[in-house]
Design a protein around this motif. Sequence first.
Motif, PDB file in Angstrom:
ATOM      1  N   VAL A  73       0.872  -1.168   0.000  1.00 25.72           N
ATOM      2  CA  VAL A  73       0.000   0.000   0.000  1.00 25.72           C
ATOM      3  C   VAL A  73       0.909   1.216   0.000  1.00 25.72           C
ATOM      4  N   VAL A  74       0.641   2.153  -0.885  1.00 27.63           N
ATOM      5  CA  VAL A  74       1.493   3.330  -1.043  1.00 27.63           C
ATOM      6  C   VAL A  74       0.997   4.447  -0.144  1.00 27.63           C
ATOM      7  N   GLY A  75       1.922   5.013   0.631  1.00 28.97           N
ATOM      8  CA  GLY A  75       1.589   6.134   1.505  1.00 28.97           C
ATOM      9  C   GLY A  75       2.104   5.903   2.907  1.00 28.97           C
ATOM     10  N   ASP A  76       2.247   6.997   3.676  1.00 28.07           N
ATOM     11  CA  ASP A  76       2.720   6.866   5.050  1.00 28.07           C
ATOM     12  C   ASP A  76       1.809   7.591   6.036  1.00 28.07           C
ATOM     13  N   SER A  77       0.580   7.866   5.603  1.00 27.83           N
ATOM     14  CA  SER A  77      -0.372   8.513   6.499  1.00 27.83           C
ATOM     15  C   SER A  77      -0.908   7.501   7.500  1.00 27.83           C
TER      16      SER A  77
ATOM     17  N   ALA B  32       0.518  -3.219  -5.949  1.00 30.42           N
ATOM     18  CA  ALA B  32       0.664  -2.067  -5.065  1.00 30.42           C
ATOM     19  C   ALA B  32      -0.556  -1.175  -5.216  1.00 30.42           C
ATOM     20  N   TYR B  33      -1.189  -0.840  -4.096  1.00 27.51           N
ATOM     21  CA  TYR B  33      -2.416  -0.042  -4.078  1.00 27.51           C
ATOM     22  C   TYR B  33      -2.087   1.404  -3.723  1.00 27.51           C
ATOM     23  N   VAL B  34      -2.506   2.302  -4.596  1.00 33.87           N
ATOM     24  CA  VAL B  34      -2.305   3.734  -4.367  1.00 33.87           C
ATOM     25  C   VAL B  34      -3.662   4.317  -3.992  1.00 33.87           C
ATOM     26  N   PRO B  35      -3.894   4.602  -2.687  1.00 33.49           N
ATOM     27  CA  PRO B  35      -5.212   5.082  -2.271  1.00 33.49           C
ATOM     28  C   PRO B  35      -5.440   6.538  -2.667  1.00 33.49           C
ATOM     29  N   GLY B  36      -6.680   6.966  -2.570  1.00 33.77           N
ATOM     30  CA  GLY B  36      -7.045   8.337  -2.902  1.00 33.77           C
ATOM     31  C   GLY B  36      -8.457   8.397  -3.444  1.00 33.77           C
ATOM     32  N   GLU B  37      -8.824   9.572  -3.964  1.00 33.15           N
ATOM     33  CA  GLU B  37     -10.157   9.713  -4.546  1.00 33.15           C
ATOM     34  C   GLU B  37     -10.321   8.845  -5.787  1.00 33.15           C
ATOM     35  N   HIS B  38      -9.215   8.628  -6.487  1.00 30.65           N
ATOM     36  CA  HIS B  38      -9.206   7.756  -7.664  1.00 30.65           C
ATOM     37  C   HIS B  38      -8.122   6.694  -7.446  1.00 30.65           C
ATOM     38  N   PRO B  39      -8.420   5.669  -6.646  1.00 31.12           N
ATOM     39  CA  PRO B  39      -7.395   4.668  -6.294  1.00 31.12           C
ATOM     40  C   PRO B  39      -6.895   3.930  -7.527  1.00 31.12           C
ATOM     41  N   GLU B  40      -5.621   3.545  -7.456  1.00 27.97           N
ATOM     42  CA  GLU B  40      -4.965   2.856  -8.564  1.00 27.97           C
ATOM     43  C   GLU B  40      -4.260   1.617  -8.037  1.00 27.97           C
ATOM     44  N   LEU B  41      -4.364   0.545  -8.781  1.00 29.78           N
ATOM     45  CA  LEU B  41      -3.621  -0.674  -8.463  1.00 29.78           C
ATOM     46  C   LEU B  41      -2.554  -0.886  -9.515  1.00 29.78           C
ATOM     47  N   LEU B  42      -1.303  -1.007  -9.077  1.00 32.73           N
ATOM     48  CA  LEU B  42      -0.183  -1.272  -9.972  1.00 32.73           C
ATOM     49  C   LEU B  42       0.146  -2.761  -9.920  1.00 32.73           C
ATOM     50  N   VAL B  43       0.277  -3.378 -11.078  1.00 33.10           N
ATOM     51  CA  VAL B  43       0.633  -4.789 -11.159  1.00 33.10           C
ATOM     52  C   VAL B  43       1.665  -4.984 -12.259  1.00 33.10           C
ATOM     53  N   ALA B  44       2.303  -6.170 -12.255  1.00 26.03           N
ATOM     54  CA  ALA B  44       3.253  -6.537 -13.306  1.00 26.03           C
ATOM     55  C   ALA B  44       2.784  -7.874 -13.885  1.00 26.03           C
ATOM     56  N   LYS B  45       1.883  -7.804 -14.845  1.00 30.79           N
ATOM     57  CA  LYS B  45       1.253  -9.011 -15.377  1.00 30.79           C
ATOM     58  C   LYS B  45       2.247  -9.928 -16.082  1.00 30.79           C
ATOM     59  N   ALA B  46       3.331  -9.381 -16.597  1.00 33.36           N
ATOM     60  CA  ALA B  46       4.317 -10.226 -17.275  1.00 33.36           C
ATOM     61  C   ALA B  46       4.980 -11.199 -16.316  1.00 33.36           C
ATOM     62  N   GLY B  47       4.982 -10.884 -15.030  1.00 38.72           N
ATOM     63  CA  GLY B  47       5.561 -11.791 -14.046  1.00 38.72           C
ATOM     64  C   GLY B  47       4.649 -12.945 -13.715  1.00 38.72           C
ATOM     65  N   SER B  48       3.345 -12.670 -13.622  1.00 40.16           N
ATOM     66  CA  SER B  48       2.348 -13.720 -13.350  1.00 40.16           C
ATOM     67  C   SER B  48       0.967 -13.118 -13.527  1.00 40.16           C
ATOM     68  N   GLU B  49       0.290 -13.527 -14.573  1.00 42.39           N
ATOM     69  CA  GLU B  49      -1.060 -13.048 -14.844  1.00 42.39           C
ATOM     70  C   GLU B  49      -2.007 -13.421 -13.707  1.00 42.39           C
ATOM     71  N   THR B  50      -1.907 -14.648 -13.208  1.00 40.87           N
ATOM     72  CA  THR B  50      -2.828 -15.091 -12.168  1.00 40.87           C
ATOM     73  C   THR B  50      -2.576 -14.377 -10.840  1.00 40.87           C
ATOM     74  N   SER B  51      -1.322 -14.129 -10.508  1.00 42.58           N
ATOM     75  CA  SER B  51      -1.023 -13.398  -9.276  1.00 42.58           C
ATOM     76  C   SER B  51      -1.533 -11.964  -9.361  1.00 42.58           C
ATOM     77  N   ALA B  52      -1.422 -11.352 -10.542  1.00 49.73           N
ATOM     78  CA  ALA B  52      -1.953 -10.000 -10.735  1.00 49.73           C
ATOM     79  C   ALA B  52      -3.470  -9.998 -10.576  1.00 49.73           C
ATOM     80  N   GLN B  53      -4.126 -11.037 -11.040  1.00 47.75           N
ATOM     81  CA  GLN B  53      -5.582 -11.129 -10.904  1.00 47.75           C
ATOM     82  C   GLN B  53      -5.987 -11.253  -9.438  1.00 47.75           C
ATOM     83  N   VAL B  54      -5.228 -12.020  -8.664  1.00 49.00           N
ATOM     84  CA  VAL B  54      -5.531 -12.152  -7.244  1.00 49.00           C
ATOM     85  C   VAL B  54      -5.307 -10.829  -6.525  1.00 49.00           C
ATOM     86  N   ALA B  55      -4.232 -10.128  -6.870  1.00 51.30           N
ATOM     87  CA  ALA B  55      -3.979  -8.819  -6.275  1.00 51.30           C
ATOM     88  C   ALA B  55      -5.126  -7.861  -6.582  1.00 51.30           C
ATOM     89  N   GLU B  56      -5.621  -7.906  -7.811  1.00 47.34           N
ATOM     90  CA  GLU B  56      -6.748  -7.049  -8.187  1.00 47.34           C
ATOM     91  C   GLU B  56      -7.992  -7.412  -7.381  1.00 47.34           C
TER      92      GLU B  56
END
Length: 338
Positions: A43-47, A88-112
Amino acid sequence: MTLKQFRHIAGHLLTPLLMCLGMALAYLGAFHQPTPDHLSLAVVGDSPQTLVMAQTMKDKAGDGIDIVTLHSRDDAVTGLKNRDILGAYVPGEHPELLVAKAGSETSAQVAELVFRQVSDHQGVPLTVTNVTSSAPGDPTGQGIFFLLVALSVGSYASVAVLGAAAATLRMRVRVALGIGTAFVVSAISLVVAGPLFHVIDSDYLTVFGMAWLYCAGIITVGIGLHTFLKRWTTLALITLFVMLNFTTSGGVYGPQLQNGFFAALHSFWNGAGFVEGVRDLLYFDAGAGFGGHVLALVGWLAVGIVAVVAAAAYEARNAPKPVSPAAVEEEVGESAAV
């Protein structure tokens, strides 16, 4: 059918029946229920809110998820490209999830799936951003796994042929034939995966070298085992390089979605070394542990070399002793006298 005929047929049927049992145990054991096990997320941030979110997710998931906090989005991208984290989850008014699908498509799906529950709870849409890109012919990132299948089948099938057709040749001749066969199997597979289907679109020579290491390791192990196992060699090779190999390679599910047994094998088995090594080379700039994966392939070839050396010593020790002409004449003379 006589009892002797039945026993003969049953003895030969034992091999495919054991293959059936082994395949069922390996594939269903590895794939039937993918469950997160120490899935590395961030999770991105230190608040204070971010720290509470990370700790709450960790408490709910237990050992299934490992959550860390990162200071910035750039740190998250670096972590993904180093393959230290899977999402990696970037919280906020418009949250964003960063993934690296080339490493593992299924792991990225679980993270999502994990972080979409968070955004849905907050009532905001989640944007998913993939920070890596795969080859044009490999949109899911799993084409490398199917290249592994082609290399594996070509290699262990070649051992069966060499064991039957070249059994009377010296060990060094058999090994030379095996090394040459590994070269041909690698070349055929790479031509199909590269220029034909564009699963591999760069670093051809390095990928070929890794493919050759992989194939040569299987073939030398097989040639060495054949001396000791004879007709059971095929079963042994399928156990090593199909049942335990395909299931632990990371081609379908990464080790973070498998139980401890298959996850542990992933760390040093040759299929994982090839699949993850090629992924690191093509999609992660030869970082993220690339050298360790190549070392695993070299290690398996070293095991193969030890196997053929041991087999050669065994064959030399148990070879029929030559009979001198004088001994033959003496034996013939004694027979005539009788």
